[in-house]
Motif scaffolding. Sequence first.
Motif, PDB file in Angstrom:
ATOM      1  N   ASP A 275       0.814  -1.581  -0.078  1.00 12.30           N
ATOM      2  CA  ASP A 275      -0.253   0.419  -0.090  1.00 12.30           C
ATOM      3  C   ASP A 275       0.749   1.241  -0.325  1.00 12.30           C
ATOM      4  O   ASP A 275       1.848   1.668   1.208  1.00 12.30           O
ATOM      5  CB  ASP A 275      -0.994  -0.021   1.242  1.00 12.30           C
ATOM      6  N   ILE A 276       1.150   1.757  -0.928  1.00 10.40           N
ATOM      7  CA  ILE A 276       1.709   3.049  -1.594  1.00 10.40           C
ATOM      8  C   ILE A 276       1.153   4.920  -0.474  1.00 10.40           C
ATOM      9  O   ILE A 276       1.568   5.684  -0.998  1.00 10.40           O
ATOM     10  CB  ILE A 276       1.678   3.429  -2.816  1.00 10.40           C
TER      11      ILE A 276
ATOM     12  N   ARG B 150       2.690   6.366   4.116  1.00 11.51           N
ATOM     13  CA  ARG B 150       3.062   7.459   4.864  1.00 11.51           C
ATOM     14  C   ARG B 150       3.245   8.164   5.643  1.00 11.51           C
ATOM     15  O   ARG B 150       3.517   8.649   7.909  1.00 11.51           O
ATOM     16  CB  ARG B 150       4.159   8.180   3.638  1.00 11.51           C
TER      17      ARG B 150
ATOM     18  N   LEU C  55       3.860   5.643   8.603  1.00 15.15           N
ATOM     19  CA  LEU C  55       5.328   5.573   8.825  1.00 15.15           C
ATOM     20  C   LEU C  55       6.105   6.606   9.675  1.00 15.15           C
ATOM     21  O   LEU C  55       6.774   6.549  10.143  1.00 15.15           O
ATOM     22  CB  LEU C  55       5.746   5.117   7.242  1.00 15.15           C
TER      23      LEU C  55
ATOM     24  N   GLU D 206      12.534   5.791  10.328  1.00 18.65           N
ATOM     25  CA  GLU D 206      13.837   6.140   9.141  1.00 18.65           C
ATOM     26  C   GLU D 206      14.434   7.548  10.483  1.00 18.65           C
ATOM     27  O   GLU D 206      15.605   7.850   9.849  1.00 18.65           O
ATOM     28  CB  GLU D 206      13.032   6.556   8.500  1.00 18.65           C
TER      29      GLU D 206
ATOM     30  N   ALA E   7       8.874   1.482  -1.190  1.00 19.81           N
ATOM     31  CA  ALA E   7       9.177  -0.155  -1.564  1.00 19.81           C
ATOM     32  C   ALA E   7       9.278  -0.963  -2.726  1.00 19.81           C
ATOM     33  O   ALA E   7       9.474  -2.484  -2.855  1.00 19.81           O
ATOM     34  CB  ALA E   7       7.634  -0.884  -1.203  1.00 19.81           C
TER      35      ALA E   7
ATOM     36  N   GLU F  29      16.062  -4.504   8.487  1.00 21.58           N
ATOM     37  CA  GLU F  29      17.051  -3.099   8.074  1.00 21.58           C
ATOM     38  C   GLU F  29      16.965  -1.826   7.999  1.00 21.58           C
ATOM     39  O   GLU F  29      18.075  -1.061   8.440  1.00 21.58           O
ATOM     40  CB  GLU F  29      16.023  -2.874   6.407  1.00 21.58           C
TER      41      GLU F  29
ATOM     42  N   HIS G 287      10.803  -2.060   9.862  1.00 27.14           N
ATOM     43  CA  HIS G 287       9.990  -0.553   8.570  1.00 27.14           C
ATOM     44  C   HIS G 287       8.789  -0.564   7.396  1.00 27.14           C
ATOM     45  O   HIS G 287       8.146  -0.389   6.722  1.00 27.14           O
ATOM     46  CB  HIS G 287      11.253   0.272   8.020  1.00 27.14           C
ATOM     47  N   ILE G 288       8.654  -2.511   7.707  1.00 19.20           N
ATOM     48  CA  ILE G 288       7.292  -3.007   6.844  1.00 19.20           C
ATOM     49  C   ILE G 288       6.446  -2.980   7.637  1.00 19.20           C
ATOM     50  O   ILE G 288       6.168  -4.219   8.292  1.00 19.20           O
ATOM     51  CB  ILE G 288       7.742  -4.170   6.154  1.00 19.20           C
ATOM     52  N   ILE G 289       5.160  -1.842   7.182  1.00 24.67           N
ATOM     53  CA  ILE G 289       3.715  -2.055   7.210  1.00 24.67           C
ATOM     54  C   ILE G 289       3.045  -2.996   7.493  1.00 24.67           C
ATOM     55  O   ILE G 289       2.858  -3.662   6.228  1.00 24.67           O
ATOM     56  CB  ILE G 289       3.470  -0.808   7.692  1.00 24.67           C
TER      57      ILE G 289
ATOM     58  N   SER H 129       8.558  -8.136  -2.994  1.00 25.00           N
ATOM     59  CA  SER H 129       9.365  -8.559  -2.084  1.00 25.00           C
ATOM     60  C   SER H 129       8.771  -7.943  -0.819  1.00 25.00           C
ATOM     61  O   SER H 129       8.463  -8.285  -0.005  1.00 25.00           O
ATOM     62  CB  SER H 129      11.064  -8.511  -2.158  1.00 25.00           C
TER      63      SER H 129
ATOM     64  N   VAL I 172       4.453  -8.954   4.188  1.00 25.33           N
ATOM     65  CA  VAL I 172       3.830  -8.722   4.984  1.00 25.33           C
ATOM     66  C   VAL I 172       2.898  -9.663   5.190  1.00 25.33           C
ATOM     67  O   VAL I 172       2.161 -10.785   6.154  1.00 25.33           O
ATOM     68  CB  VAL I 172       2.901  -7.268   4.327  1.00 25.33           C
TER      69      VAL I 172
HETATM   70  P1  AMP Z   1      11.249  -2.703   1.079  1.00 26.13           P
HETATM   71  O1  AMP Z   1      13.124  -2.440   1.532  1.00 26.13           O
HETATM   72  O2  AMP Z   1      11.604  -2.628  -0.397  1.00 26.13           O
HETATM   73  O3  AMP Z   1      10.351  -3.532   1.603  1.00 26.13           O
HETATM   74  O4  AMP Z   1      10.769  -1.175   1.429  1.00 26.13           O
HETATM   75  C1  AMP Z   1       9.894  -0.835   2.921  1.00 26.13           C
HETATM   76  C2  AMP Z   1       9.635   0.811   2.390  1.00 26.13           C
HETATM   77  O5  AMP Z   1       8.040   0.496   1.920  1.00 26.13           O
HETATM   78  C3  AMP Z   1       9.501   1.303   4.185  1.00 26.13           C
HETATM   79  O6  AMP Z   1      10.694   1.780   4.188  1.00 26.13           O
HETATM   80  C4  AMP Z   1       8.583   2.074   3.759  1.00 26.13           C
HETATM   81  O7  AMP Z   1       9.003   3.234   2.940  1.00 26.13           O
HETATM   82  C5  AMP Z   1       8.182   1.243   2.595  1.00 26.13           C
HETATM   83  N1  AMP Z   1       7.174   0.786   2.937  1.00 26.13           N
HETATM   84  C6  AMP Z   1       6.927   0.166   4.223  1.00 26.13           C
HETATM   85  N2  AMP Z   1       5.418  -1.165   4.662  1.00 26.13           N
HETATM   86  C7  AMP Z   1       4.731  -0.868   3.168  1.00 26.13           C
HETATM   87  C8  AMP Z   1       3.866  -2.140   2.404  1.00 26.13           C
HETATM   88  N3  AMP Z   1       3.138  -2.315   3.623  1.00 26.13           N
HETATM   89  N4  AMP Z   1       3.527  -1.495   1.733  1.00 26.13           N
HETATM   90  C9  AMP Z   1       4.601  -0.285   0.991  1.00 26.13           C
HETATM   91  N5  AMP Z   1       4.835   0.394   1.041  1.00 26.13           N
HETATM   92  C10 AMP Z   1       5.432  -0.083   2.985  1.00 26.13           C
END
Ligand code: AMP
Length: 391
Positions: free
Chosen positions: A161-162, A165, A168, A174, A220, A295, A307-309, A338, A343
């Motif tokens: 889900d973009i 923010r 986050l 961060e 992401a 990370e 950081h992954i919500i 990924s 999630v």
């Molecule tokens: P990645 O390292 O590619 O998995 O991306 C993680 C980054 O994506 C995080 O630092 C956030 O900015 C953002 N993010 C976190 N959770 C989500 C989510 N469920 N969907 C989309 N973006 C996310």
Amino acid sequence: MGIDKRKAQKGKWRIPEKSLFLIALALGSVGSILGMYTFRHKTRHKSFVIGMPLILLLQLLLAGMLLYQDMTKETTYTGIGMGTVIVVDAYGRDSGQAADDIAALVTDLDEYSLSWRKPDSALAHINDRLLAGESVQLSAEERSRLEEILNLCRASDGALDITLRPVLDLWGIEGDNPTVPDEKQLQTVLNNHTGYEKLHITEDGILSAEDTGCMLDLGALGKGIACDEIRERLENMKITGAVVSVGGSILTYGKKPDGASFKIGIQDPRGEQGSAAGYLTLGGDMVVSTSGDYEKYFMDGDKRYHHIIDPETGCPADSGVISVTVVSRSGMESDGLSTACFVLGRERSQELLKQYDAEAIFITEEKQIYISDGLKDAFQLINEDYEIMEE
Ligand code: AMP
Ligand code: MG
């Protein structure tokens, strides 16, 4: 969101010294042949009859060696871009130029296109308008990219889900002062200001949001998108092969000079940065993206907040995996998937991976490694603390 091509540094047209030397050699060889032909009646000296072909042979040999050297020329580069480490290992005549171009391309993508943090980026401009309650006319490139991304959000059932923010930001993972947010505040922000379904694109490419708190965050997918753009750039250069890593996304391109495959390390999620749990042996033109809870995170006692919500809870995803690697030809898909699969967890990811024809490696909290069929032969375990599981 579309990169301004004028601002992107392009490869400069030039004739390298080596090419000039090769041309001189070729002309020299032609000259020798012509000379031999012209004076063939005038001299029957042994030194001429044997010497000239010998010189010609030597010239051809030298030219061959130089050409081979050109094809196998290797350039390595390490730098910072998109807030992460960029590593380029490129082979071929233009490898030096390629490394420079890639560094500039990643910086431009971040600065002018994909980063919500950079005030001059197309994404920041879009967010400004959405936050002001206005709609935005997208360019054709922006529109097709955003539509692909929203399809990925939809296909993942909202696991990707973009619009997260604002959530986050509450966690501040961060930043310098990460914290567990107040539950009530978290739920209010989650319910009122997030949800990719609140974004709409009209037939004419006009983007609007149902809510004035909605903004886009491509964190992401950005590194995977960069890999796609880098591949496109390499296709227009004299590069025989390359491995480019943009943080957690790694592009393999072409072939190594000796024809060998590329070895891509998979980070040990509980090891030092740079230590691998295992590695993948892959051919060219793949993108390998890894999402892991190591990370960006902070600890509160034994509890790790990363950081992954999970968009359903607004809290760090807790699906039993600590690392997910996705391999796909598309960088954007491998990166987006990924995060989504992290999630969803292993079982709930299977259909999504099938839909996008992608392969994956899941590492669980119990240090078990699950590898999809298409990668089983490509994966080699290094760290024996981990166990490869047969499904
Ligand atoms: P990645 O390292 O590619 O998995 O991306 C993680 C980054 O994506 C995080 O630092 C956030 O900015 C953002 N993010 C976190 N959770 C989500 C989510 N469920 N969907 C989309 N973006 C996310
Ligand atoms: Mg990702």
